[in-house]
Write a protein that holds these residues in place. Structure first.
Motif, PDB file in Angstrom:
ATOM      1  N   MET A   1       0.833  -1.182   0.000  1.00 59.73           N
ATOM      2  CA  MET A   1       0.000   0.000   0.000  1.00 59.73           C
ATOM      3  C   MET A   1       0.880   1.248   0.000  1.00 59.73           C
ATOM      4  N   GLU A   2       1.342   1.640   1.208  1.00 60.66           N
ATOM      5  CA  GLU A   2       2.145   2.854   1.304  1.00 60.66           C
ATOM      6  C   GLU A   2       2.694   2.948   2.726  1.00 60.66           C
ATOM      7  N   PRO A   3       3.993   3.189   2.871  1.00 59.96           N
ATOM      8  CA  PRO A   3       4.555   3.254   4.236  1.00 59.96           C
ATOM      9  C   PRO A   3       4.187   4.543   4.966  1.00 59.96           C
ATOM     10  N   ARG A   4       4.135   4.453   6.278  1.00 57.82           N
ATOM     11  CA  ARG A   4       3.979   5.593   7.186  1.00 57.82           C
ATOM     12  C   ARG A   4       2.813   6.517   6.826  1.00 57.82           C
ATOM     13  N   VAL A   5       1.652   5.943   6.626  1.00 56.27           N
ATOM     14  CA  VAL A   5       0.471   6.733   6.304  1.00 56.27           C
ATOM     15  C   VAL A   5      -0.164   7.237   7.592  1.00 56.27           C
ATOM     16  N   GLU A   6      -0.460   8.507   7.640  1.00 52.84           N
ATOM     17  CA  GLU A   6      -1.213   9.092   8.744  1.00 52.84           C
ATOM     18  C   GLU A   6      -2.436   9.774   8.153  1.00 52.84           C
ATOM     19  N   LEU A  15     -12.055   9.539   3.466  1.00 56.36           N
ATOM     20  CA  LEU A  15     -12.143   9.159   2.059  1.00 56.36           C
ATOM     21  C   LEU A  15     -10.892   8.411   1.616  1.00 56.36           C
ATOM     22  N   ARG A  16      -9.746   8.885   2.048  1.00 55.17           N
ATOM     23  CA  ARG A  16      -8.493   8.213   1.678  1.00 55.17           C
ATOM     24  C   ARG A  16      -8.425   6.828   2.322  1.00 55.17           C
ATOM     25  N   ALA A  17      -8.914   6.704   3.553  1.00 47.23           N
ATOM     26  CA  ALA A  17      -8.928   5.407   4.223  1.00 47.23           C
ATOM     27  C   ALA A  17      -9.769   4.405   3.439  1.00 47.23           C
ATOM     28  N   PHE A  18     -10.909   4.846   2.932  1.00 47.54           N
ATOM     29  CA  PHE A  18     -11.766   3.935   2.161  1.00 47.54           C
ATOM     30  C   PHE A  18     -11.129   3.554   0.828  1.00 47.54           C
ATOM     31  N   GLU A  19     -10.316   4.436   0.258  1.00 48.99           N
ATOM     32  CA  GLU A  19      -9.575   4.068  -0.954  1.00 48.99           C
ATOM     33  C   GLU A  19      -8.561   2.962  -0.638  1.00 48.99           C
ATOM     34  N   PHE A  20      -7.887   3.079   0.491  1.00 50.34           N
ATOM     35  CA  PHE A  20      -6.966   2.024   0.905  1.00 50.34           C
ATOM     36  C   PHE A  20      -7.720   0.718   1.134  1.00 50.34           C
ATOM     37  N   LEU A  21      -8.864   0.821   1.774  1.00 51.14           N
ATOM     38  CA  LEU A  21      -9.653  -0.369   2.081  1.00 51.14           C
ATOM     39  C   LEU A  21     -10.039  -1.126   0.818  1.00 51.14           C
ATOM     40  N   LYS A  22     -10.393  -0.408  -0.232  1.00 45.53           N
ATOM     41  CA  LYS A  22     -10.759  -1.046  -1.499  1.00 45.53           C
ATOM     42  C   LYS A  22      -9.609  -1.868  -2.074  1.00 45.53           C
ATOM     43  N   ARG A  23      -8.390  -1.417  -1.820  1.00 42.80           N
ATOM     44  CA  ARG A  23      -7.205  -2.088  -2.391  1.00 42.80           C
ATOM     45  C   ARG A  23      -6.623  -3.158  -1.475  1.00 42.80           C
ATOM     46  N   LEU A  24      -7.105  -3.228  -0.254  1.00 43.34           N
ATOM     47  CA  LEU A  24      -6.514  -4.153   0.719  1.00 43.34           C
ATOM     48  C   LEU A  24      -6.802  -5.599   0.370  1.00 43.34           C
ATOM     49  N   ASP A  25      -5.774  -6.404   0.377  1.00 40.05           N
ATOM     50  CA  ASP A  25      -5.910  -7.858   0.252  1.00 40.05           C
ATOM     51  C   ASP A  25      -5.832  -8.406   1.678  1.00 40.05           C
ATOM     52  N   GLU A  26      -6.982  -8.767   2.247  1.00 36.45           N
ATOM     53  CA  GLU A  26      -7.019  -9.206   3.648  1.00 36.45           C
ATOM     54  C   GLU A  26      -6.203 -10.464   3.884  1.00 36.45           C
ATOM     55  N   ASP A  27      -6.115 -11.342   2.904  1.00 35.51           N
ATOM     56  CA  ASP A  27      -5.297 -12.545   3.069  1.00 35.51           C
ATOM     57  C   ASP A  27      -3.818 -12.183   3.209  1.00 35.51           C
ATOM     58  N   LYS A  28      -3.367 -11.218   2.410  1.00 33.86           N
ATOM     59  CA  LYS A  28      -1.970 -10.770   2.528  1.00 33.86           C
ATOM     60  C   LYS A  28      -1.744 -10.062   3.860  1.00 33.86           C
ATOM     61  N   ALA A  29      -2.719  -9.269   4.290  1.00 37.95           N
ATOM     62  CA  ALA A  29      -2.594  -8.601   5.588  1.00 37.95           C
ATOM     63  C   ALA A  29      -2.509  -9.636   6.707  1.00 37.95           C
ATOM     64  N   ALA A  31      -1.409 -12.680   6.437  1.00 38.99           N
ATOM     65  CA  ALA A  31      -0.089 -13.315   6.321  1.00 38.99           C
ATOM     66  C   ALA A  31       0.994 -12.423   6.927  1.00 38.99           C
ATOM     67  N   ASP A  32       0.885 -11.102   6.726  1.00 40.55           N
ATOM     68  CA  ASP A  32       1.844 -10.171   7.330  1.00 40.55           C
ATOM     69  C   ASP A  32       1.771 -10.236   8.858  1.00 40.55           C
ATOM     70  N   ILE A  33       0.559 -10.285   9.380  1.00 48.29           N
ATOM     71  CA  ILE A  33       0.380 -10.354  10.836  1.00 48.29           C
ATOM     72  C   ILE A  33       0.966 -11.652  11.384  1.00 48.29           C
ATOM     73  N   ALA A  34       0.702 -12.760  10.708  1.00 48.61           N
ATOM     74  CA  ALA A  34       1.272 -14.051  11.133  1.00 48.61           C
ATOM     75  C   ALA A  34       2.796 -14.019  11.049  1.00 48.61           C
ATOM     76  N   GLY A  35       3.311 -13.362  10.016  1.00 52.21           N
ATOM     77  CA  GLY A  35       4.763 -13.228   9.873  1.00 52.21           C
ATOM     78  C   GLY A  35       5.374 -12.418  11.001  1.00 52.21           C
ATOM     79  N   CYS A  36       4.674 -11.390  11.437  1.00 54.36           N
ATOM     80  CA  CYS A  36       5.151 -10.590  12.577  1.00 54.36           C
ATOM     81  C   CYS A  36       5.214 -11.445  13.833  1.00 54.36           C
ATOM     82  N   ALA A  37       4.198 -12.264  14.050  1.00 54.92           N
ATOM     83  CA  ALA A  37       4.182 -13.143  15.221  1.00 54.92           C
ATOM     84  C   ALA A  37       5.348 -14.124  15.163  1.00 54.92           C
TER      85      ALA A  37
END
Length: 133
Positions: A1-6, A15-29, A31-37
């Motif tokens: 997506m994009e680093p360091r978004v505030e 509105l910008r948050a909803f644009e990010f939401l449309k592009r989010l791949d929840e499976d990849k997210a 996997a990222d969370i599991a990778g952090c663990a």
């Protein structure tokens, strides 16, 4: 997506948050969370028990993460869309806290009721409701 978004708590930020939401791949997210663990489990100074916490979309992802065996606890603040996978939460064993606002237009009463109903048989779940937006 994009680093360091505030995102500011104004219309443009939403509105910008909803644009990010449309592009989010929840499976990849997820996997990222599991990778952090996995990373934390191997890191020096980490005692082995890892919790996951998130707000809004992050709350949804934290609640979803609680359905895996990667975490010792999960906390979701104002998690959106949790009602869509509440039956999967009912079968999970990870201790879970859910925090909601009574007037949150993104998590209406019907959604909170569906979550509470699905989780009513679990003893290690806490739901908290705050009288706010």
């Amino acid at each position: 997506m994009e680093p360091r978004v505030e995102l500011p708590y104004i219309r443009e930020g939403t509105l910008r948050a909803f644009e990010f939401l449309k592009r989010l791949d929840e499976d990849k997210a997820a996997a990222d969370i599991a990778g952090c663990a996995a990373y934390l489990r191997g890191a020096a100074g980490v005692g082995g028990r890892i919790a996951v916490l998130g707000f809004c979309l992050g709350g949804k992802l934290a609640a979803k993460a609680s359905t895996t065996d990667a975490f010792a606890a999960a906390v979701a603040f104002y998690g959106v869309g949790i009602d869509k996978f509440a039956p999967a939460l009912a079968a999970a064993s990870c201790p879970l806290q859910l925090h909601f606002a009574s007037r949150d237009r993104f998590v209406p009463e019907e959604a909170r009721a569906a979550i509470a109903s699905a989780l009513s048989g679990r003893g290690n779940v806490e739901m908290h409701l705050y009288d706010t937006d």
